[in-house]
Write a protein that holds these residues in place. Structure first.
Motif, PDB file in Angstrom:
ATOM      1  N   GLY A 102       0.588   1.923   4.316  1.00 43.06           N
ATOM      2  CA  GLY A 102      -0.633   1.863   5.091  1.00 43.06           C
ATOM      3  C   GLY A 102      -0.476   2.008   6.586  1.00 43.06           C
ATOM      4  O   GLY A 102      -1.446   1.793   7.326  1.00 43.06           O
ATOM      5  N   TYR A 103       0.718   2.385   7.071  1.00 42.20           N
ATOM      6  CA  TYR A 103       0.926   2.492   8.506  1.00 42.20           C
ATOM      7  C   TYR A 103       1.709   3.771   8.779  1.00 42.20           C
ATOM      8  O   TYR A 103       2.091   4.507   7.869  1.00 42.20           O
ATOM      9  N   ASN A 219      -3.832  -5.481  -2.954  1.00 35.51           N
ATOM     10  CA  ASN A 219      -4.727  -5.398  -1.787  1.00 35.51           C
ATOM     11  C   ASN A 219      -4.355  -4.267  -0.838  1.00 35.51           C
ATOM     12  O   ASN A 219      -4.437  -4.408   0.382  1.00 35.51           O
ATOM     13  N   ALA A 220      -3.942  -3.127  -1.380  1.00 34.57           N
ATOM     14  CA  ALA A 220      -3.527  -2.004  -0.526  1.00 34.57           C
ATOM     15  C   ALA A 220      -4.183  -0.695  -0.948  1.00 34.57           C
ATOM     16  O   ALA A 220      -3.647   0.376  -0.709  1.00 34.57           O
ATOM     17  N   ARG A 221      -5.359  -0.769  -1.565  1.00 41.80           N
ATOM     18  CA  ARG A 221      -6.042   0.454  -1.973  1.00 41.80           C
ATOM     19  C   ARG A 221      -6.632   1.168  -0.760  1.00 41.80           C
ATOM     20  O   ARG A 221      -7.093   0.536   0.189  1.00 41.80           O
ATOM     21  N   GLY A 222      -6.617   2.487  -0.826  1.00 44.07           N
ATOM     22  CA  GLY A 222      -7.166   3.269   0.266  1.00 44.07           C
ATOM     23  C   GLY A 222      -7.403   4.699  -0.171  1.00 44.07           C
ATOM     24  O   GLY A 222      -7.460   5.002  -1.374  1.00 44.07           O
ATOM     25  N   GLU A 223      -7.516   5.574   0.796  1.00 48.57           N
ATOM     26  CA  GLU A 223      -7.710   6.987   0.506  1.00 48.57           C
ATOM     27  C   GLU A 223      -7.237   7.817   1.690  1.00 48.57           C
ATOM     28  O   GLU A 223      -7.117   7.316   2.817  1.00 48.57           O
ATOM     29  N   GLN A 252      -6.337   2.755   4.837  1.00 50.24           N
ATOM     30  CA  GLN A 252      -5.615   1.904   3.888  1.00 50.24           C
ATOM     31  C   GLN A 252      -5.153   0.630   4.579  1.00 50.24           C
ATOM     32  O   GLN A 252      -4.655   0.685   5.712  1.00 50.24           O
ATOM     33  N   PRO A 253      -5.286  -0.535   3.949  1.00 46.55           N
ATOM     34  CA  PRO A 253      -4.715  -1.753   4.537  1.00 46.55           C
ATOM     35  C   PRO A 253      -3.203  -1.638   4.637  1.00 46.55           C
ATOM     36  O   PRO A 253      -2.550  -1.112   3.736  1.00 46.55           O
ATOM     37  N   LEU A 282      -9.038  -5.746   7.037  1.00 54.89           N
ATOM     38  CA  LEU A 282      -9.641  -4.416   7.098  1.00 54.89           C
ATOM     39  C   LEU A 282      -8.548  -3.345   7.052  1.00 54.89           C
ATOM     40  O   LEU A 282      -7.403  -3.601   7.425  1.00 54.89           O
ATOM     41  N   PRO A 283      -8.895  -2.137   6.629  1.00 54.77           N
ATOM     42  CA  PRO A 283      -7.877  -1.086   6.561  1.00 54.77           C
ATOM     43  C   PRO A 283      -7.495  -0.572   7.939  1.00 54.77           C
ATOM     44  O   PRO A 283      -8.272  -0.635   8.893  1.00 54.77           O
TER      45      PRO A 283
END
Length: 728
Positions: A102-103, A219-223, A252-253, A282-283
């Motif tokens: 996520g980073y 807790n790391a879902r995103g797009e 993404q978080p 928040l992501p």
């Protein structure tokens, strides 16, 4: 929240890929990869490899007097590489440096963390890598190893990363790919290239991708999604105009690191735990738009001029429930400033820096050609690079909200109050460069490079306070000699310099606040031998390099460098040296149905001359002393198009603290996969399946010492992945 500028939504992109698959309208990638490179060559020395743009000369890497890793698009797909940090599994000189889900990615090359602001290039022009850089529209990734003063005005030593963008191909291309990865990540991508007009003068290439991110981390879902368009126009045989644009977004978080528990290294945790799991988390949103225009004009057969202009605009919302240290009232000690409490508690902060804007503009004018002086041939290039950086931020939050624990079971309230100022930055630089490869004899070549840079840097807090402004000029030379022992084998020696520029923070605690440090000049010497051997049915590439890098270190020195209560108690200054000496070996072997790629690095990295005697003679944190990367493939003779592959990553222990009092053990990880190519009269299907961390090994993968805090990141859990690519 940063605004999306996607041209296609994730859903529409996947639907588009599906329709292409059903219609059998796909084409192959268009990149020719030899059997010796499909599994991910670590340091490529073969005669048929692409010319690395990061090298500076129009010659294959096997003829150049330095080491570089070159990773093509097909290589990365076969190895399951989805982001830049995944390349750490392929190259022994490259390792993790605070890489997390996520980073944006950080890399360590030859033991030095390379700077995301100054050590990255896109088609040779500078970019900012403080973002997520998509690989879907990249033809290859190049990593130059060593000091980079020949290619960059300012940069950290260790290496330089260059992304090469996919351009229109000679032949039509229709390709689509669908993929799945645990837990439930789904991706779709299309790659289309076509030429038009009289004499095929116009070319267009479209790359688009979308992905639902659902990794094996809680807790790391995103797009994410990408749209990229590249075009060219050939005006006769002497003039080429190329333009391209890409727009990407990732939301993404991010996943923070674990840490020491008091003075103990905890047992490796469940890698699915995400400490950024507060109800208010928040992501991280990373938006990026990049465009470039390049004009190439040939003059006869030996000379060409180029004008290359690029602009990159980034927008980001950086947000996380961030663990940092631990307060333990009544205990002794009652505060752990660089780690978590022995019982697994930690102080938790609500960090938010939203609406960040980073812009980088660059223009390079260059002339390349060949000349003869008497009987000596020269391959020369020279030019000027003008670049400008403008970074703008709002106020930020970094507010204590309570305590969490390493089990992720404690919830805290949010505090998004914007309580802290940020720092706006501007930079302008002008770099004049000259390179010459001098063929003294048919076998002996001298290599000369020189770059003169002038930079102007300004920074100021978002409330207008603490302004800092300075200018510097410096020249970085680079020298080498190579000798062709055989037509496909060279021995070489090189020496070069690189520059970093640093200023003391404008805070009361610093006696030299706001002052620029003298230009920090690093030096590298390297000697090596590399070559290749080929007979029908068998190919061998190999290389050995010994290197020595000396880099001035800088740090805060004084009686109180943690508080502004008393002015002038600290100085930001040069503080000794970091000396990294090592040897890198690599080999690639193909014989019949077997292909092997193996590479290793032994690194002796030490600090010396520091005012802090506890770090002198010690290894830097998070740098393994020995690494081994291995990829092997077996083409099954009984099943045409079927190949089995396996990978191994082995790294020695890493130090957790600068004084080397605590370390994490090394680890070995195995990966496995298969590839099946099916060819029909209308399409070519490539099926890929793989499993990373085959035996579900639990270990600490890295130990970055960031923000004066020790962090630990676990090895990812066993992960399955499958994909199908259709092309025609």
């Amino acid at each position: 929240m940063a605004r999306s500028k996607s041209f296609f939504s994730r859903r529409s992109m996947i639907a588009c890929a599906c329709s292409l698959l059903c219609g059998n309208t796909m084409a192959q990638d268009g990149i020719s990869i030899s059997p010796t490179t499909t599994l991910g060559t670590v340091t490529v020395t073969g005669r048929n490899e692409p010319v690395p743009a990061v090298g500076g000369w129009d010659l294959p890497i096997g003829q150049l007097p330095f080491q570089a890793g070159i990773f093509g698009a097909e290589t990365m797909r076969d190895a399951g590489v989805k982001r830049l940090s995944d390349i750490t599994r392929l190259d022994p000189a490259v390792s993790d440096a605070y890489n997390t889900e996520g980073y944006w990615d950080y890399l360590t090359v030859r033991g030095f963390v390379i700077d995301n602001r100054f050590n990255y290039r896109r088609d040779g022009l500078p970019i900012n890598a403080e973002t997520s850089i998509p690989l879907d529209n990249k033809e290859r990734v190049e990593i130059l190893k060593g000091t980079s003063g020949l290619q960059a005005g300012t940069s950290a030593p260790g290496g330089l990363v260059n992304f090469v963008v996919k351009r229109p191909l000679e032949l039509p291309l229709r390709s689509a790919e669908l993929g799945w990865r645990e837990n439930g990540s789904l991706s779709g991508a299309v790659d289309i290239s076509q030429r038009f007009g009289a004499n095929q003068a116009f070319g267009v290439r479209v790359n688009a991708a979308a992905e639902k991110l659902d990794p094996k981390i809680n807790n790391a879902r995103g797009e994410r999604h990408l749209f990229a368009l590249a075009g060219d126009f050939r005006i006769g045989s002497a003039t080429l105009i190329e333009a391209e644009f890409e727009s990407s977004r990732q939301s993404q978080p991010s996943v923070p690191g674990f840490s020491l528990l008091g003075n103990q290294v905890p047992a490796p945790v469940d890698p699915r735990i995400n400490l950024n799991n507060q109800p208010w988390s928040l992501p991280v949103v990373l938006d990026g738009d990049t465009a470039s225009l390049r004009i190439t004009q040939k003059f006869g057969t030996d000379w060409r001029a180029t004008a290359h202009l690029a602009s990159q605009q980034l927008r980001s919302d950086d947000r996380i429930a961030f663990p940092f240290g631990c307060t333990d009232p009544g205990a002794s000690p009652d505060y752990y400033g660089d780690r978590y409490c022995p019982d697994g508690r930690f102080d938790l902060y609500d960090f938010r820096s939203e609406n960040e804007h980073r812009r980088t503009d660059a223009l390079e004018l260059a002339l390349h050609g060949k000349i003869m002086t008497a009987s000596i041939g020269h391959q020369v290039s020279g030019g000027v690079l003008r670049s400008r950086v403008r970074n703008r931020f709002d106020r930020q939050a970094f507010n204590y909200v309570g305590q969490g624990n390493v089990q992720g079971t404690l919830m805290t309230p949010a505090d998004p109050s914007l309580t802290d100022e940020n720092t706006n930055r501007d930079e302008q630089s002008t770099e004049v460069f000259l390179r010459d490869a001098i063929a003294l004899t048919p076998k002996l070549t001298a290599w000369l490079g020189l770059r003169h840079s002038r930079i102007t840097r300004d920074s100021v807090r978002t409330d207008g306070s603490r302004p800092v402004s300075y200018q510097q000029s410096f020249t970085t030379p680079w020298l080498a000699a190579s000798y062709a022992i055989e037509p496909s084998t060279i021995a070489y020696a090189s020496w070069g310099q690189g520059i970093e520029s640093e200023a003391a923070p404008n805070r009361p605690r610093y006696a030299n606040r706001g002052e620029a440090l003298p230009a920090l000049r690093s030096r590298q010497a390297e000697i090596g031998v590399k070559g290749s051997y080929s007979v029908p049915g068998q190919e061998l590439t190999w290389g050995v390099a010994l290197f020595d890098i000396n880099r001035p270190a800088f740090s805060d020195v004084g009686s109180d460098c943690f508080s502004d209560a008393i002015a002038g108690t600290c100085s930001h200054q040069v503080d000794g040296q970091a000396v990294h000496r090592g040897i890198e070996v690599n080999t690639g072997w193909h014989n019949g149905h077997w292909t092997l790629q193996a590479a290793a690095q032994w690194l002796n990295a030490r600090r010396s001359g520091s005012a802090d005697a506890t770090v002198n003679g010690k290894r830097p944190p998070n740098v393994p002393a020995q690494t081994l990367k291995l990829q092997t493939r077996y083409d099954v003779p009984a099943l045409t198009g079927m190949s089995l592959n396996a990978g191994l990553v082995a790294e020695s222990d890493r130090m957790v603290l600068p004084d080397n009092s605590i370390r994490i053990p090394g680890y070995t990880r195995f990966d496995a996969g298969l590839r099946l190519v099916q060819t029909t009269s209308s399409a070519r299907l490539t099926w890929r399946a793989g499993v990373d961390n085959l035996f579900d090994r639990r270990a600490w993968r890295e130990s970055p010492y960031q923000f004066s805090h020790a962090y630990l990141f676990p090895l990812a859990a066993r992960t399955f992945r499958v994909s199908v690519e259709a092309s025609m």
